[in-house]
Design a protein around this motif. Structure first.
Motif, PDB file in Angstrom:
ATOM      1  N   ILE A  31      29.736  21.860  -0.042  1.00 16.35           N
ATOM      2  CA  ILE A  31      28.290  22.078   0.019  1.00 16.35           C
ATOM      3  C   ILE A  31      28.045  23.580   0.105  1.00 16.35           C
ATOM      4  O   ILE A  31      28.847  24.313   0.689  1.00 16.35           O
ATOM      5  CB  ILE A  31      27.604  21.345   1.200  1.00 16.35           C
ATOM      6  CG1 ILE A  31      28.132  21.810   2.550  1.00 16.35           C
ATOM      7  CG2 ILE A  31      27.759  19.845   1.057  1.00 16.35           C
ATOM      8  CD1 ILE A  31      27.375  21.216   3.742  1.00 16.35           C
ATOM      9  N   CYS A  32      26.931  24.028  -0.490  1.00 17.37           N
ATOM     10  CA  CYS A  32      26.590  25.448  -0.464  1.00 17.37           C
ATOM     11  C   CYS A  32      25.211  25.630   0.161  1.00 17.37           C
ATOM     12  O   CYS A  32      24.244  25.025  -0.280  1.00 17.37           O
ATOM     13  CB  CYS A  32      26.618  26.050  -1.865  1.00 17.37           C
ATOM     14  SG  CYS A  32      26.279  27.826  -1.824  1.00 17.37           S
ATOM     15  N   HIS A  33      25.175  26.461   1.203  1.00 18.76           N
ATOM     16  CA  HIS A  33      23.940  26.716   1.936  1.00 18.76           C
ATOM     17  C   HIS A  33      23.170  27.927   1.393  1.00 18.76           C
ATOM     18  O   HIS A  33      22.157  28.305   1.969  1.00 18.76           O
ATOM     19  CB  HIS A  33      24.249  26.996   3.413  1.00 18.76           C
ATOM     20  CG  HIS A  33      24.874  25.854   4.139  1.00 18.76           C
ATOM     21  ND1 HIS A  33      24.131  24.843   4.700  1.00 18.76           N
ATOM     22  CD2 HIS A  33      26.178  25.558   4.398  1.00 18.76           C
ATOM     23  CE1 HIS A  33      24.954  23.982   5.308  1.00 18.76           C
ATOM     24  NE2 HIS A  33      26.191  24.387   5.133  1.00 18.76           N
ATOM     25  N   CYS A  34      23.648  28.557   0.327  1.00 15.06           N
ATOM     26  CA  CYS A  34      23.005  29.812  -0.110  1.00 15.06           C
ATOM     27  C   CYS A  34      21.558  29.545  -0.529  1.00 15.06           C
ATOM     28  O   CYS A  34      21.178  28.426  -0.877  1.00 15.06           O
ATOM     29  CB  CYS A  34      23.798  30.478  -1.222  1.00 15.06           C
ATOM     30  SG  CYS A  34      23.398  29.927  -2.887  1.00 15.06           S
ATOM     31  N   ARG A  35      20.740  30.576  -0.479  1.00 16.53           N
ATOM     32  CA  ARG A  35      19.304  30.431  -0.746  1.00 16.53           C
ATOM     33  C   ARG A  35      19.041  29.955  -2.173  1.00 16.53           C
ATOM     34  O   ARG A  35      18.078  29.237  -2.437  1.00 16.53           O
ATOM     35  CB  ARG A  35      18.603  31.773  -0.476  1.00 16.53           C
ATOM     36  CG  ARG A  35      17.113  31.724  -0.629  1.00 16.53           C
ATOM     37  CD  ARG A  35      16.455  30.777   0.376  1.00 16.53           C
ATOM     38  NE  ARG A  35      15.057  30.538   0.047  1.00 16.53           N
ATOM     39  CZ  ARG A  35      14.532  29.306  -0.076  1.00 16.53           C
ATOM     40  NH1 ARG A  35      15.246  28.234   0.135  1.00 16.53           N
ATOM     41  NH2 ARG A  35      13.262  29.168  -0.378  1.00 16.53           N
ATOM     42  N   MET A  36      19.899  30.345  -3.124  1.00 18.62           N
ATOM     43  CA  MET A  36      19.699  29.915  -4.510  1.00 18.62           C
ATOM     44  C   MET A  36      19.975  28.426  -4.653  1.00 18.62           C
ATOM     45  O   MET A  36      19.281  27.718  -5.387  1.00 18.62           O
ATOM     46  CB  MET A  36      20.564  30.748  -5.450  1.00 18.62           C
ATOM     47  CG  MET A  36      20.134  32.202  -5.455  1.00 18.62           C
ATOM     48  SD  MET A  36      21.060  33.193  -6.631  1.00 18.62           S
ATOM     49  CE  MET A  36      20.042  32.972  -8.074  1.00 18.62           C
ATOM     50  N   CYS A  37      20.981  27.937  -3.960  1.00 20.69           N
ATOM     51  CA  CYS A  37      21.260  26.495  -4.014  1.00 20.69           C
ATOM     52  C   CYS A  37      20.155  25.704  -3.312  1.00 20.69           C
ATOM     53  O   CYS A  37      19.765  24.631  -3.777  1.00 20.69           O
ATOM     54  CB  CYS A  37      22.622  26.184  -3.396  1.00 20.69           C
ATOM     55  SG  CYS A  37      24.003  26.525  -4.508  1.00 20.69           S
ATOM     56  N   GLN A  38      19.647  26.231  -2.194  1.00 15.63           N
ATOM     57  CA  GLN A  38      18.526  25.548  -1.525  1.00 15.63           C
ATOM     58  C   GLN A  38      17.361  25.399  -2.496  1.00 15.63           C
ATOM     59  O   GLN A  38      16.754  24.323  -2.633  1.00 15.63           O
ATOM     60  CB  GLN A  38      18.057  26.347  -0.304  1.00 15.63           C
ATOM     61  CG  GLN A  38      19.012  26.334   0.872  1.00 15.63           C
ATOM     62  CD  GLN A  38      18.573  27.320   1.954  1.00 15.63           C
ATOM     63  OE1 GLN A  38      17.534  27.986   1.836  1.00 15.63           O
ATOM     64  NE2 GLN A  38      19.377  27.422   2.993  1.00 15.63           N
ATOM     65  N   THR A  73      24.590  29.525 -14.208  1.00 13.78           N
ATOM     66  CA  THR A  73      23.565  28.754 -14.903  1.00 13.78           C
ATOM     67  C   THR A  73      23.455  27.415 -14.197  1.00 13.78           C
ATOM     68  O   THR A  73      24.460  26.874 -13.736  1.00 13.78           O
ATOM     69  CB  THR A  73      23.984  28.553 -16.373  1.00 13.78           C
ATOM     70  OG1 THR A  73      24.120  29.837 -16.977  1.00 13.78           O
ATOM     71  CG2 THR A  73      22.949  27.766 -17.142  1.00 13.78           C
ATOM     72  N   ARG A  74      22.245  26.914 -14.106  1.00  9.19           N
ATOM     73  CA  ARG A  74      22.040  25.631 -13.438  1.00  9.19           C
ATOM     74  C   ARG A  74      21.418  24.644 -14.413  1.00  9.19           C
ATOM     75  O   ARG A  74      20.427  24.941 -15.064  1.00  9.19           O
ATOM     76  CB  ARG A  74      21.154  25.818 -12.208  1.00  9.19           C
ATOM     77  CG  ARG A  74      21.865  26.666 -11.137  1.00  9.19           C
ATOM     78  CD  ARG A  74      20.944  27.016  -9.998  1.00  9.19           C
ATOM     79  NE  ARG A  74      21.577  27.944  -9.060  1.00  9.19           N
ATOM     80  CZ  ARG A  74      22.286  27.581  -7.987  1.00  9.19           C
ATOM     81  NH1 ARG A  74      22.461  26.313  -7.712  1.00  9.19           N
ATOM     82  NH2 ARG A  74      22.823  28.482  -7.191  1.00  9.19           N
ATOM     83  N   GLY A  75      22.029  23.469 -14.488  1.00  4.96           N
ATOM     84  CA  GLY A  75      21.556  22.437 -15.411  1.00  4.96           C
ATOM     85  C   GLY A  75      20.747  21.390 -14.670  1.00  4.96           C
ATOM     86  O   GLY A  75      21.057  21.038 -13.536  1.00  4.96           O
TER      87      GLY A  75
END
Ligand SMILES: [Zn+2]
Ligand SMILES: [Zn+2]
Length: 163
Positions: A31-38, A73-75
């Motif tokens: 899991i990633c807590h970074c602001r971009m993933c949020q 890049t996010r799909g």
């Protein structure tokens, strides 16, 4: 499992316009807590499973992609908005919640904990209720129609028009 004993994972977006298949073991789950993933997941953190090269096939449709930084890049599904991938030079990761059996993909590492939201570690202590035990929702649950794609591959979807 496939006939040659390789694990097989399937999944897709909520509306069913996009479906994927992974043949072979997953590389890693975290899991990633970074602001971009949020932001990209609209959630407290992003649950992601990286796939080994050559094991991922898009079996229906393909994600629309947003370049969220110079390295990633996010799909996502352009029809229903389900977040589906995080893609970088070192590979592709799939959103664990989009798998047909997310319970089979257990994360074993956390990233970006400097941005972890302060209440994440205590969420499991919140008052909890099963859906069917909620007297306020049970009357309209009886008439509810579910338009979410089922948790398995389908020949065609939707199978009937929405009402
Ligand atoms: Zn969709
Ligand atoms: Zn992140």
């Amino acid at each position: 499992m496939s006939l040659d004993n390789k694990p097989v994972y399937t999944g897709g977006c909520q509306c069913g316009a996009i479906r994927f298949r992974v043949e072979g073991a997953l590389h890693h789950a975290s899991i990633c807590h970074c602001r971009m993933c949020q932001k990209a997941f609209g959630s407290f953190y992003a649950p992601l499973a990286t796939v080994n090269e050559g094991t991922l096939t898009w079996t229906r449709g393909e994600p629309k992609r947003f370049k969220s930084s110079s390295i990633a890049t996010r799909g996502f599904c352009a029809d229903c908005g389900t977040p589906l991938t995080f893609e970088a030079d070192d590979g592709v990761a799939l959103a664990i919640g989009a798998f047909d059996d997310p319970a089979a993909v257990m994360p074993d590492k956390q990233w970006g904990i400097e941005n972890k939201l302060p209440y994440v570690d205590t969420l499991h202590e919140l008052p909890a209720k099963r859906t069917e035990d909620d007297e306020e929702v049970s009357p309209f649950l009886a008439d509810l129609r579910n338009y979410q794609h089922p948790d398995h591959d389908t020949e065609a979807w939707p199978s009937e028009p929405k009402q």
